[in-house]
Design a protein around this motif. Structure first.
Motif, PDB file in Angstrom:
ATOM      1  N   ASN A  94       0.749  -1.179  -0.106  1.00 17.75           N
ATOM      2  CA  ASN A  94       0.082  -0.143  -0.030  1.00 17.75           C
ATOM      3  C   ASN A  94       0.580   1.365   0.159  1.00 17.75           C
ATOM      4  O   ASN A  94       0.579   2.161  -0.664  1.00 17.75           O
ATOM      5  N   GLN A  95       1.917   1.242   0.639  1.00 20.54           N
ATOM      6  CA  GLN A  95       2.908   2.380   0.627  1.00 20.54           C
ATOM      7  C   GLN A  95       3.590   2.422  -0.831  1.00 20.54           C
ATOM      8  O   GLN A  95       3.402   3.653  -1.054  1.00 20.54           O
ATOM      9  N   SER A  96       3.697   1.420  -1.426  1.00 23.47           N
ATOM     10  CA  SER A  96       4.312   1.471  -2.742  1.00 23.47           C
ATOM     11  C   SER A  96       3.174   2.027  -3.955  1.00 23.47           C
ATOM     12  O   SER A  96       3.276   2.956  -4.707  1.00 23.47           O
ATOM     13  N   VAL A  97       1.853   1.502  -3.638  1.00 26.82           N
ATOM     14  CA  VAL A  97       0.732   1.963  -4.243  1.00 26.82           C
ATOM     15  C   VAL A  97       0.648   3.479  -4.247  1.00 26.82           C
ATOM     16  O   VAL A  97       0.465   4.338  -5.181  1.00 26.82           O
ATOM     17  N   ALA A  98       0.926   4.050  -2.846  1.00 33.23           N
ATOM     18  CA  ALA A  98       0.467   5.532  -2.634  1.00 33.23           C
ATOM     19  C   ALA A  98       1.590   6.259  -3.412  1.00 33.23           C
ATOM     20  O   ALA A  98       1.176   7.060  -3.657  1.00 33.23           O
ATOM     21  N   GLU A  99       2.652   5.943  -3.334  1.00 28.90           N
ATOM     22  CA  GLU A  99       3.791   6.489  -3.724  1.00 28.90           C
ATOM     23  C   GLU A  99       3.746   6.598  -5.361  1.00 28.90           C
ATOM     24  O   GLU A  99       4.178   7.517  -5.985  1.00 28.90           O
TER      25      GLU A  99
ATOM     26  N   LYS B 295       5.630   9.179   0.631  1.00 26.73           N
ATOM     27  CA  LYS B 295       6.795   9.904   0.847  1.00 26.73           C
ATOM     28  C   LYS B 295       7.172  10.910  -0.104  1.00 26.73           C
ATOM     29  O   LYS B 295       7.924  11.592   0.093  1.00 26.73           O
ATOM     30  N   VAL B 296       6.487  10.752  -1.373  1.00 26.57           N
ATOM     31  CA  VAL B 296       6.457  11.611  -2.281  1.00 26.57           C
ATOM     32  C   VAL B 296       5.317  12.580  -2.368  1.00 26.57           C
ATOM     33  O   VAL B 296       4.297  12.441  -2.061  1.00 26.57           O
TER      34      VAL B 296
ATOM     35  N   ALA C 250      11.457  11.591  -6.839  1.00 26.34           N
ATOM     36  CA  ALA C 250      10.309  10.656  -6.754  1.00 26.34           C
ATOM     37  C   ALA C 250      10.847   9.138  -7.020  1.00 26.34           C
ATOM     38  O   ALA C 250      10.332   8.343  -6.377  1.00 26.34           O
ATOM     39  N   GLN C 251      11.529   9.120  -8.241  1.00 22.56           N
ATOM     40  CA  GLN C 251      11.846   7.829  -8.785  1.00 22.56           C
ATOM     41  C   GLN C 251      12.649   7.091  -7.880  1.00 22.56           C
ATOM     42  O   GLN C 251      12.474   5.859  -7.540  1.00 22.56           O
ATOM     43  N   GLU C 252      13.625   7.860  -7.223  1.00 18.91           N
ATOM     44  CA  GLU C 252      14.593   7.227  -6.273  1.00 18.91           C
ATOM     45  C   GLU C 252      13.811   6.661  -4.922  1.00 18.91           C
ATOM     46  O   GLU C 252      13.841   5.842  -4.553  1.00 18.91           O
ATOM     47  N   THR C 253      12.829   7.505  -4.594  1.00 14.18           N
ATOM     48  CA  THR C 253      12.049   7.207  -3.442  1.00 14.18           C
ATOM     49  C   THR C 253      11.297   5.919  -3.665  1.00 14.18           C
ATOM     50  O   THR C 253      11.253   4.985  -2.975  1.00 14.18           O
ATOM     51  N   LEU C 254      10.531   5.874  -4.935  1.00 11.68           N
ATOM     52  CA  LEU C 254       9.838   4.628  -5.273  1.00 11.68           C
ATOM     53  C   LEU C 254      10.641   3.486  -5.351  1.00 11.68           C
ATOM     54  O   LEU C 254      10.279   2.343  -4.845  1.00 11.68           O
ATOM     55  N   ALA C 255      11.897   3.505  -5.878  1.00 13.04           N
ATOM     56  CA  ALA C 255      13.046   2.585  -5.942  1.00 13.04           C
ATOM     57  C   ALA C 255      13.237   1.875  -4.675  1.00 13.04           C
ATOM     58  O   ALA C 255      13.222   0.688  -4.361  1.00 13.04           O
TER      59      ALA C 255
ATOM     60  N   GLN D 170      13.319  -1.624 -10.806  1.00  9.62           N
ATOM     61  CA  GLN D 170      14.111  -1.645 -11.698  1.00  9.62           C
ATOM     62  C   GLN D 170      13.598  -0.649 -12.711  1.00  9.62           C
ATOM     63  O   GLN D 170      14.516   0.203 -13.201  1.00  9.62           O
ATOM     64  N   GLU D 171      12.502  -0.515 -12.918  1.00 10.92           N
ATOM     65  CA  GLU D 171      11.989   0.504 -13.813  1.00 10.92           C
ATOM     66  C   GLU D 171      12.079   1.880 -13.188  1.00 10.92           C
ATOM     67  O   GLU D 171      12.368   2.598 -13.953  1.00 10.92           O
ATOM     68  N   HIS D 172      11.869   2.188 -11.685  1.00 10.45           N
ATOM     69  CA  HIS D 172      11.894   3.458 -11.456  1.00 10.45           C
ATOM     70  C   HIS D 172      13.687   3.827 -11.383  1.00 10.45           C
ATOM     71  O   HIS D 172      13.674   5.075 -11.443  1.00 10.45           O
ATOM     72  N   GLU D 173      14.463   3.032 -11.332  1.00 11.71           N
ATOM     73  CA  GLU D 173      15.838   3.122 -11.395  1.00 11.71           C
ATOM     74  C   GLU D 173      16.047   3.580 -12.551  1.00 11.71           C
ATOM     75  O   GLU D 173      16.851   4.611 -12.642  1.00 11.71           O
ATOM     76  N   LYS D 174      15.419   2.938 -13.603  1.00 14.46           N
ATOM     77  CA  LYS D 174      15.874   3.237 -15.060  1.00 14.46           C
ATOM     78  C   LYS D 174      15.325   4.750 -15.370  1.00 14.46           C
ATOM     79  O   LYS D 174      16.084   5.596 -16.011  1.00 14.46           O
ATOM     80  N   PHE D 175      13.913   5.182 -15.056  1.00 16.17           N
ATOM     81  CA  PHE D 175      13.371   6.244 -14.964  1.00 16.17           C
ATOM     82  C   PHE D 175      14.413   7.463 -14.155  1.00 16.17           C
ATOM     83  O   PHE D 175      14.612   8.367 -15.110  1.00 16.17           O
ATOM     84  N   ALA D 176      14.909   7.077 -12.999  1.00 10.81           N
ATOM     85  CA  ALA D 176      15.581   8.047 -12.298  1.00 10.81           C
ATOM     86  C   ALA D 176      17.060   8.389 -13.078  1.00 10.81           C
ATOM     87  O   ALA D 176      17.553   9.339 -13.335  1.00 10.81           O
ATOM     88  N   TRP D 177      17.487   7.383 -13.891  1.00 12.29           N
ATOM     89  CA  TRP D 177      18.792   7.633 -14.658  1.00 12.29           C
ATOM     90  C   TRP D 177      18.606   8.282 -15.887  1.00 12.29           C
ATOM     91  O   TRP D 177      19.195   9.315 -16.165  1.00 12.29           O
ATOM     92  N   PHE D 178      17.187   8.237 -16.468  1.00 15.43           N
ATOM     93  CA  PHE D 178      16.933   9.002 -17.705  1.00 15.43           C
ATOM     94  C   PHE D 178      16.855  10.419 -17.264  1.00 15.43           C
ATOM     95  O   PHE D 178      17.378  11.499 -17.836  1.00 15.43           O
ATOM     96  N   LEU D 179      16.299  10.724 -16.039  1.00 14.60           N
ATOM     97  CA  LEU D 179      16.140  11.947 -15.517  1.00 14.60           C
ATOM     98  C   LEU D 179      17.560  12.677 -15.080  1.00 14.60           C
ATOM     99  O   LEU D 179      17.843  13.614 -15.644  1.00 14.60           O
ATOM    100  N   ARG D 180      18.128  11.978 -14.417  1.00 15.52           N
ATOM    101  CA  ARG D 180      19.738  12.386 -14.096  1.00 15.52           C
ATOM    102  C   ARG D 180      20.357  12.659 -15.456  1.00 15.52           C
ATOM    103  O   ARG D 180      21.079  13.758 -15.570  1.00 15.52           O
TER     104      ARG D 180
END
Length: 156
Positions: free
Chosen positions: A21-26, A90-91, A110-115, A142-152
């Motif tokens: 549920n924490q993961s869904v919320a974020e 937390k986001v 936000a992506q790093e928090t989710l990861a 892994q998807e959130h880490e990839k999005f974080a990388w794209f953003l960085r």
């Protein structure tokens, strides 16, 4: 020992559902954050950022459902209110008044928090032998880490 959804004991279901549920919320808050930025981005990087934010919110919309369905599969209640998700997340929401670089940084965080949240949820699931939840969390993380990388990469 590997457990199926219905063979998990009540305590395991409770703690795993709480983490999911924490993961869904974020994920829900980040979905709206990405859509907000998609609508409001401007500047020289408008095109690629507009597209990237859309990819993020479309991915996250599907992910919310996958995570919530896993909660239901272990016979727990999936939080379904925006107020509850915002309170739990937390986001944080953002009003969308920001430069393109500020949007990128907010979304990267936000992506790093989710990861991190999903990694923790996966570890918790593993402790209870719930390999299917663990696998879902690993894939989503892994998807959130990839999005974080794209953003960085946009920030140099």
């Amino acid at each position: 020992m590997t457990q199926t959804a219905m063979s998990l004991n009540t305590d395991a279901k409770t703690v795993i559902a709480e983490a999911l549920n924490q993961s869904v919320a974020e994920t829900a808050v980040t979905t709206m954050l990405a859509q907000n930025f998609h609508w409001n981005v401007k500047g020289m990087a408008f095109g690629p950022l507009h597209d990237l934010f859309q990819k993020i919110y479309e991915d996250h919309f599907v992910a919310q459902d996958d995570l919530a369905e896993r909660i239901r599969a272990i016979d727990a209640h999936a939080e379904g209110t925006l107020a509850g998700m915002i309170k739990r997340s937390k986001v944080s929401e953002h009003d969308g008044h920001a430069t393109d670089k500020e949007m990128i940084k907010v979304m990267q965080d936000a992506q790093e928090t989710l990861a991190a949240t999903l990694a923790g949820c996966g570890e918790l699931a593993a402790e209870h032998g719930d390999t299917l939840t663990e696998d879902l969390c690993i894939a989503r993380g892994q998807e959130h880490e990839k999005f974080a990388w794209f953003l960085r990469a946009h920030l140099g």
